[in-house]
Design an enzyme around this catalytic site. Structure first.
Site, short mmCIF file in Angstrom:
data_model
loop_
_atom_site.label_atom_id
_atom_site.label_comp_id
_atom_site.label_asym_id
_atom_site.label_seq_id
_atom_site.Cartn_x
_atom_site.Cartn_y
_atom_site.Cartn_z
N LYS A 88 -4.70 -0.76 -13.58
CA LYS A 88 -3.99 0.46 -13.98
C LYS A 88 -3.23 0.19 -15.29
CE LYS A 88 -0.09 3.39 -12.61
NZ LYS A 88 0.94 3.68 -11.61
N THR A 141 6.94 4.00 -7.83
CA THR A 141 8.05 3.04 -7.83
C THR A 141 8.40 2.48 -6.45
OG1 THR A 141 9.41 5.04 -7.92
CG2 THR A 141 9.23 3.74 -9.93
P1 FAD Z 1 5.58 2.41 6.95
O1 FAD Z 1 4.28 2.22 6.30
O2 FAD Z 1 5.87 3.74 7.57
O3 FAD Z 1 5.69 1.29 8.09
C1 FAD Z 1 6.61 1.42 9.14
C2 FAD Z 1 6.32 0.33 10.16
O4 FAD Z 1 7.31 0.37 11.14
C3 FAD Z 1 4.97 0.48 10.87
O5 FAD Z 1 4.38 -0.78 11.04
C4 FAD Z 1 5.37 1.04 12.21
O6 FAD Z 1 4.46 0.70 13.21
C5 FAD Z 1 6.70 0.35 12.42
N1 FAD Z 1 7.55 1.04 13.37
C6 FAD Z 1 8.24 2.21 13.20
N2 FAD Z 1 8.89 2.54 14.33
C7 FAD Z 1 8.61 1.55 15.23
C8 FAD Z 1 8.96 1.33 16.57
N3 FAD Z 1 9.73 2.18 17.29
N4 FAD Z 1 8.48 0.23 17.17
C9 FAD Z 1 7.69 -0.65 16.53
N5 FAD Z 1 7.32 -0.49 15.25
C10 FAD Z 1 7.78 0.60 14.61
N6 FAD Z 1 4.50 3.90 -3.15
C11 FAD Z 1 4.03 3.34 -4.28
O7 FAD Z 1 4.54 2.32 -4.71
N7 FAD Z 1 2.97 3.90 -4.93
C12 FAD Z 1 2.41 5.07 -4.54
O8 FAD Z 1 1.44 5.52 -5.15
C13 FAD Z 1 2.95 5.72 -3.40
N8 FAD Z 1 2.47 6.91 -2.99
C14 FAD Z 1 3.08 7.55 -1.94
C15 FAD Z 1 2.73 8.85 -1.60
C16 FAD Z 1 3.40 9.53 -0.58
C17 FAD Z 1 3.04 10.94 -0.26
C18 FAD Z 1 4.40 8.87 0.16
C19 FAD Z 1 5.11 9.56 1.30
C20 FAD Z 1 4.74 7.57 -0.15
C21 FAD Z 1 4.12 6.91 -1.22
N9 FAD Z 1 4.51 5.64 -1.60
C22 FAD Z 1 4.01 5.07 -2.71
C23 FAD Z 1 5.49 4.90 -0.80
C24 FAD Z 1 4.76 3.87 0.04
O9 FAD Z 1 3.82 4.50 0.88
C25 FAD Z 1 5.75 3.09 0.87
O10 FAD Z 1 6.79 2.62 0.06
C26 FAD Z 1 5.08 1.89 1.50
O11 FAD Z 1 3.93 2.25 2.17
C27 FAD Z 1 6.02 1.19 2.42
O12 FAD Z 1 6.18 1.88 3.63
P2 FAD Z 1 6.99 1.14 4.75
O13 FAD Z 1 6.35 -0.16 5.04
O14 FAD Z 1 8.42 1.17 4.38
O15 FAD Z 1 6.84 2.12 6.01
#
Ligand code: FAD
Length: 503
Positions: free
Chosen positions: A82, A347
């Site tokens: 990219k 970001t």
């Molecule tokens: P999640 O992926 O939601 O993971 C949460 C984890 O917690 C999972 O493993 C779940 O199983 C666990 N969990 C939750 N509750 C429990 C429970 N009660 N018991 C056990 N386990 C639990 N970021 C970028 O940098 N570039 C992008 O292009 C980009 N595009 C995006 C587009 C959209 C529409 C959105 C909404 C977000 C985007 N993001 C992007 C952000 C990116 O998706 C997230 O920052 C990244 O995926 C990290 O997510 P996370 O690990 O914090 O949460």
């Protein structure tokens, strides 16, 4: 001076999305041989958000710090290169601009290049700023090269990042982390235990098992199971400035060539992304539900796909903002649990990386280290705030119309962004704060691309006469364009990079 042993031996990461596995990989790598255990709890039934696919160049540092080989990474996450983001229709319909990774032109007389470009514009030249961007000239030709050469080479000014499959990236990091001894526990958490002093002491899984720890990283996504549901750390809602609160996402087959950039197209109530991966294209429509229904957004997205959809569309809801205390008691929020500013400039994964890097630098010997906690929270607040202001700039400075765009064009904005815009318009200077992850060229690309036209420029740009200035600009353009014409295609460079390191 000797210090008594740390009272933090068992680190528990709750959540196994991109944030959880990035944290697990980095902490296991850092503490390898230090006698600490790292356990990660996740629930397959709950799953991950899985839509983070575009990144910014800082991701290279994260991978390098872990010693990840680029070829392995590209192969296993189906990644592409990219060079920046093309913004289509953001200023007004039919106009495009590019936010490149890397500098514009060549600084002259110790002064940023754009002051000489502004001089040329004032004296009748009409070449747009991206004429002088190596990244854009490579990107628009569908070409790619790694940054290389000394300061005289246009290729030294390139920066790059990746698009990748978020689920594959989490799996890749999981293998890496487990290889370093991280223990994964499967199961839905149904209760959180707290010690008498209020610290988190353990989580109970659906099967009755308990995972205890001394220090917790909350990577549970939007829900913030520990940081908010248990510790009530608070949330600053920034949706008055960033009103998009919904997205619909769907992958499709690729029809267009494998472009080395993200495309963001302004739409009636938000914007649409296009992220090319090796095996598919990621698409999404980010919108304000106060201006467009979820069904309308989904229909609009599905009607604009370049190829057949590869999965049903997924709807997502969010509130833009940040966790007031990302670190509270013995728990640090990383990832979506710490806030979300919408994906316009890719970001979120960077904010994960940044939180992990800061946490490692400030990792406490004991959970009562209040000064470290304060410092971490102050740094994260500053970082979220600078990203927020950069995103607002895209919405505020526009000539688009329609109810959504009228709302964002006329909304009041934070004072520090208003001052930054005013200074740029008056003097052509871009003022950056210490923790701003976006460099001068990023602010410049978006400010100019969205339609700001500075009235002033650095006085040193007038040391040179009109014709000499135009001559220099023409030489810079010639050097960049000739270099771009000679680069390999993105597809060939991707294949060569994966092959070269594999052998
Ligand atoms: P999640 O992926 O939601 O993971 C949460 C984890 O917690 C999972 O493993 C779940 O199983 C666990 N969990 C939750 N509750 C429990 C429970 N009660 N018991 C056990 N386990 C639990 N970021 C970028 O940098 N570039 C992008 O292009 C980009 N595009 C995006 C587009 C959209 C529409 C959105 C909404 C977000 C985007 N993001 C992007 C952000 C990116 O998706 C997230 O920052 C990244 O995926 C990290 O997510 P996370 O690990 O914090 O949460």
């Amino acid at each position: 001076m000797s210090q008594s042993p740390s009272d933090i031996q068992n680190i528990v990461i709750v959540g196994g999305g991109t944030a959880g596995w990035m944290a697990a990989a980095a902490l296991a790598h850092t503490f390898e041989g230090a006698g600490k255990s790292v356990t990660l709890v996740e629930s397959e039934a709950i799953g991950i958000i899985g839509v983070g696919e575009a990144t910014i160049p800082e991701i290279l540092k994260f991978n390098a710090r872990l010693g990840i080989d680029e070829a392995d990474f590209l192969r296993e996450t189906k990644a592409t290169f990219k060079l920046g983001i093309e913004f289509d229709g953001w200023r007004r319909d039919g106009e495009r601009y590019f936010h490149p990774f890397g500098a514009f032109g060549v600084d002259m007389e110790g002064i940023a290049f754009h002051h000489f470009w502004l001089k040329a514009c004032a004296e009748g030249q009409v070449e747009p700023l991206e004429t002088y961007s190596m990244a854009w000239q490579a990107a628009r030709r569908g070409r790619f090269a790694h940054p290389q050469g000394g300061p005289q080479s246009p290729l030294s000014s390139l920066g790059y990042a990746y698009h990748f499959d978020a689920a594959l990236y989490a799996g890749f990091l999981r293998r890496f982390a487990e290889g370093l001894g991280v223990v994964r526990r499967e199961g839905r958490i149904v209760a959180v235990q707290q010690a008498e002093n209020g610290d988190v002491s353990g989580v109970t899984l659906e099967d009755g098992g308990v995972v205890s720890g001394d220090f917790f990283i909350d990577c549970t996504g939007f829900i913030g199971l520990l940081i908010e549901k248990t510790l009530n750390a608070g949330y600053d809602d920034w949706s008055a400035w960033l009103p998009c609160d919904s997205a619909v996402a769907v992958p499709c087959e690729r029809v267009e060539p494998l472009s080395p950039y993200t495309r963001s197209t302004a739409r009636e109530a938000g914007w649409q992304w296009r992220i090319p991966l090796q095996h598919r294209v990621g698409n999404g429509y980010v919108y304000a539900s106060s201006h467009l229904s979820h069904q309308e957004a989904e229909d609009a997205l599905m009607s604009r796909l370049e190829g057949p959809a590869l999965a049903p569309p997924r709807r997502l809801r969010f509130v833009t903002g940040r966790r007031r205390q990302c670190w509270k008691r013995n728990c640090v929020a990383v990832g979506l649990s710490s806030g979300f500013l919408e994906p316009l400039e890719s970001t979120s994964i960077h904010l994960i990386q940044s939180a992990i890097t800061k946490l490692i630098a400030l990792f406490p010997a004991r959970t009562t280290d209040e000064a470290l906690r304060r410092e971490f929270n102050a740094l994260m607040e500053e970082e979220f705030t600078t990203v927020r202001d950069f995103l607002i700039l895209h919405y505020k400075v526009t000539q688009r119309d329609g109810p959504f765009w009228d709302q964002v064009r006329t909304m009041p904005i934070p004072d520090r962004l208003a001052e930054k815009i005013a200074l740029f318009e008056e003097t052509g200077r871009v003022i950056r704060r210490d923790h701003d992850i976006f460099g001068e060229s990023s602010w410049l690309a978006v400010a100019v691309g969205q339609g700001l036209a500075p009235r002033g420029r650095h006085p040193v740009s007038d040391v040179i006469g009109r014709d000499a200035n135009l001559g220099r600009l023409a030489a810079i353009k010639d050097s960049i364009w000739r270099t771009a014409d000679a680069l390999p295609s993105h597809t060939d460079m991707l294949a060569a990079t994966m092959d070269r390191r594999a052998s």
